[in-house]
Design a protein around this motif. Structure first.
Motif, PDB file in Angstrom:
ATOM      1  N   MET A  66      -7.236   4.275  10.979  1.00 58.50           N
ATOM      2  CA  MET A  66      -6.878   3.926  12.863  1.00 58.50           C
ATOM      3  C   MET A  66      -7.172   5.105  13.911  1.00 58.50           C
ATOM      4  SD  MET A  66      -4.298   2.240  15.556  1.00 58.50           S
ATOM      5  CE  MET A  66      -2.910   3.082  15.608  1.00 58.50           C
ATOM      6  N   THR A  67      -7.923   5.038  14.517  1.00 57.69           N
ATOM      7  CA  THR A  67      -8.225   6.834  15.438  1.00 57.69           C
ATOM      8  C   THR A  67      -8.251   6.198  16.685  1.00 57.69           C
ATOM      9  OG1 THR A  67      -9.476   7.363  14.252  1.00 57.69           O
ATOM     10  CG2 THR A  67      -9.593   8.346  15.891  1.00 57.69           C
ATOM     11  N   LEU A  68      -7.359   6.972  17.531  1.00 58.21           N
ATOM     12  CA  LEU A  68      -6.547   6.574  18.719  1.00 58.21           C
ATOM     13  C   LEU A  68      -7.457   7.821  19.966  1.00 58.21           C
ATOM     14  CD1 LEU A  68      -4.903   5.239  21.282  1.00 58.21           C
ATOM     15  CD2 LEU A  68      -3.467   6.436  20.513  1.00 58.21           C
ATOM     16  N   ASP A  69      -7.802   8.054  20.417  1.00 58.38           N
ATOM     17  CA  ASP A  69      -8.535   8.859  21.287  1.00 58.38           C
ATOM     18  C   ASP A  69      -8.669   8.739  23.038  1.00 58.38           C
ATOM     19  OD1 ASP A  69     -10.481   9.629  19.354  1.00 58.38           O
ATOM     20  OD2 ASP A  69     -11.741   8.163  19.975  1.00 58.38           O
ATOM     21  N   ALA A  70      -8.214  10.291  23.280  1.00 57.77           N
ATOM     22  CA  ALA A  70      -7.684   9.817  25.010  1.00 57.77           C
ATOM     23  C   ALA A  70      -7.581  11.143  25.658  1.00 57.77           C
ATOM     24  CB  ALA A  70      -6.339   9.543  25.403  1.00 57.77           C
ATOM     25  N   ASP A  92       2.230   8.586  23.912  1.00 64.54           N
ATOM     26  CA  ASP A  92       1.396   7.524  25.611  1.00 64.54           C
ATOM     27  C   ASP A  92       0.232   8.286  25.524  1.00 64.54           C
ATOM     28  OD1 ASP A  92       4.044   6.226  25.590  1.00 64.54           O
ATOM     29  OD2 ASP A  92       4.769   7.254  26.543  1.00 64.54           O
ATOM     30  N   ALA A  93      -1.343   7.401  25.275  1.00 62.19           N
ATOM     31  CA  ALA A  93      -2.270   7.641  26.144  1.00 62.19           C
ATOM     32  C   ALA A  93      -2.954   8.033  27.205  1.00 62.19           C
ATOM     33  CB  ALA A  93      -3.175   6.982  24.908  1.00 62.19           C
ATOM     34  N   ALA A  94      -3.655   8.336  28.219  1.00 58.86           N
ATOM     35  CA  ALA A  94      -3.727   8.320  29.463  1.00 58.86           C
ATOM     36  C   ALA A  94      -5.526   8.255  29.097  1.00 58.86           C
ATOM     37  CB  ALA A  94      -3.491   9.167  30.255  1.00 58.86           C
ATOM     38  N   GLY A  95      -6.235   8.014  29.859  1.00 56.72           N
ATOM     39  CA  GLY A  95      -8.021   8.460  30.370  1.00 56.72           C
ATOM     40  C   GLY A  95      -8.349   8.722  28.719  1.00 56.72           C
ATOM     41  N   GLY A  96      -9.193   6.974  29.312  1.00 57.38           N
ATOM     42  CA  GLY A  96     -10.513   6.766  28.174  1.00 57.38           C
ATOM     43  C   GLY A  96      -9.932   6.659  27.411  1.00 57.38           C
ATOM     44  N   VAL A  97      -9.056   6.207  26.826  1.00 55.24           N
ATOM     45  CA  VAL A  97      -8.158   5.938  25.622  1.00 55.24           C
ATOM     46  C   VAL A  97      -9.527   3.971  25.051  1.00 55.24           C
ATOM     47  CG1 VAL A  97      -6.797   4.643  24.452  1.00 55.24           C
ATOM     48  CG2 VAL A  97      -5.634   5.484  26.315  1.00 55.24           C
ATOM     49  N   PRO A 102     -11.576   0.518  11.256  1.00 59.50           N
ATOM     50  CA  PRO A 102     -12.982  -0.562  10.876  1.00 59.50           C
ATOM     51  C   PRO A 102     -13.344  -2.346  11.492  1.00 59.50           C
ATOM     52  CG  PRO A 102     -11.764   0.184   8.778  1.00 59.50           C
ATOM     53  CD  PRO A 102     -10.903   0.420  10.289  1.00 59.50           C
ATOM     54  N   GLY A 103     -14.646  -1.209  11.701  1.00 56.07           N
ATOM     55  CA  GLY A 103     -15.180  -2.993  11.722  1.00 56.07           C
ATOM     56  C   GLY A 103     -14.758  -3.608  13.251  1.00 56.07           C
ATOM     57  N   GLN A 104     -13.589  -2.785  14.935  1.00 51.39           N
ATOM     58  CA  GLN A 104     -13.364  -3.276  15.457  1.00 51.39           C
ATOM     59  C   GLN A 104     -12.666  -1.817  16.437  1.00 51.39           C
ATOM     60  OE1 GLN A 104      -9.881  -4.188  13.604  1.00 51.39           O
ATOM     61  NE2 GLN A 104     -10.480  -6.201  12.782  1.00 51.39           N
ATOM     62  N   ARG A 105     -12.959  -2.223  17.767  1.00 53.77           N
ATOM     63  CA  ARG A 105     -12.910  -1.202  18.525  1.00 53.77           C
ATOM     64  C   ARG A 105     -11.962  -1.976  20.115  1.00 53.77           C
ATOM     65  NH1 ARG A 105     -15.446   3.502  20.634  1.00 53.77           N
ATOM     66  NH2 ARG A 105     -15.409   3.605  22.406  1.00 53.77           N
ATOM     67  N   ALA A 106     -11.153  -1.056  20.725  1.00 55.60           N
ATOM     68  CA  ALA A 106     -10.179  -1.770  21.863  1.00 55.60           C
ATOM     69  C   ALA A 106      -9.941  -0.273  22.599  1.00 55.60           C
ATOM     70  CB  ALA A 106      -8.669  -1.856  21.419  1.00 55.60           C
TER      71      ALA A 106
END
Length: 181
Positions: A66-70, A92-97, A102-106
């Protein structure tokens, strides 16, 4: 407020196009929340007394698959050190999260990853995608152990006001399986 609660088999591990899960899909439903957490950011501010670190500038956090970008992320830790590493309790992530598996995006405006409960909560203009299936709403809760997610179209406060997803409703598109005549 109209609140729609819907179980999302699309979200993080289950397919809408078939009832039976393949071995690969079933394995994808559970996330290894005990895996190391790697991060990169343009800037970090350590606030040791507050037991948190603030990461900013194209933050990327990776754990297992899993990758979490913000744009910005606050890392909360317990103060406990195990194996030379502080024990993280929440991100806690904010801004363009974005959250990608694999195969999924939120995607959303905000996200909270509670490592103790192994739940990711997405807030504000939430969009879940798996293949051509998409769901949109105001808030989603994703259980990383079971792969079960719930979404509603509720209003989300953002500090300076409130955003609402399309009249407080969940919207989406599911692809239909091809059938033989």
């Amino acid at each position: 407020m109209t609140r729609t609660r819907i179980l999302l088999p699309i979200a993080f591990g289950l397919s809408l196009t078939g009832v039976a899960l393949t071995g690969a899909m079933a394995a994808q439903a559970a996330h290894d929340s005990g895996a190391p957490i790697d991060f990169s950011a343009a800037h970090i501010e350590l606030q040791d007394k507050a037991k948190q670190a603030i990461l900013s500038g194209d933050v990327v956090v990776k754990q297992a698959n899993m990758t979490l970008d913000a744009a910005r992320m606050t890392v909360h830790y317990t103060g406990q050190i195990i194996g030379g590493s502080p024990q993280i309790s929440r991100l806690d992530a904010a801004g363009g999260v974005t959250v990608v598996r694999p195969g999924q995006r939120a995607s959303a405006q905000y996200a909270v990853y509670d490592l103790n409960s192994r739940v990711v909560t997405l807030l504000g203009n939430v969009r879940l995608q798996q293949g051509s299936n998409t769901l949109n709403g105001g808030r989603a809760h994703i259980n990383l152990d079971s792969g079960l997610a719930t979404m509603d179209g509720s209003a989300v406060g953002n500090g300076s006001g409130t955003t609402r997803q399309q009249n407080g409703r969940v919207t989406g598109t599911f692809s239909a399986p091809k059938r033989n005549p």
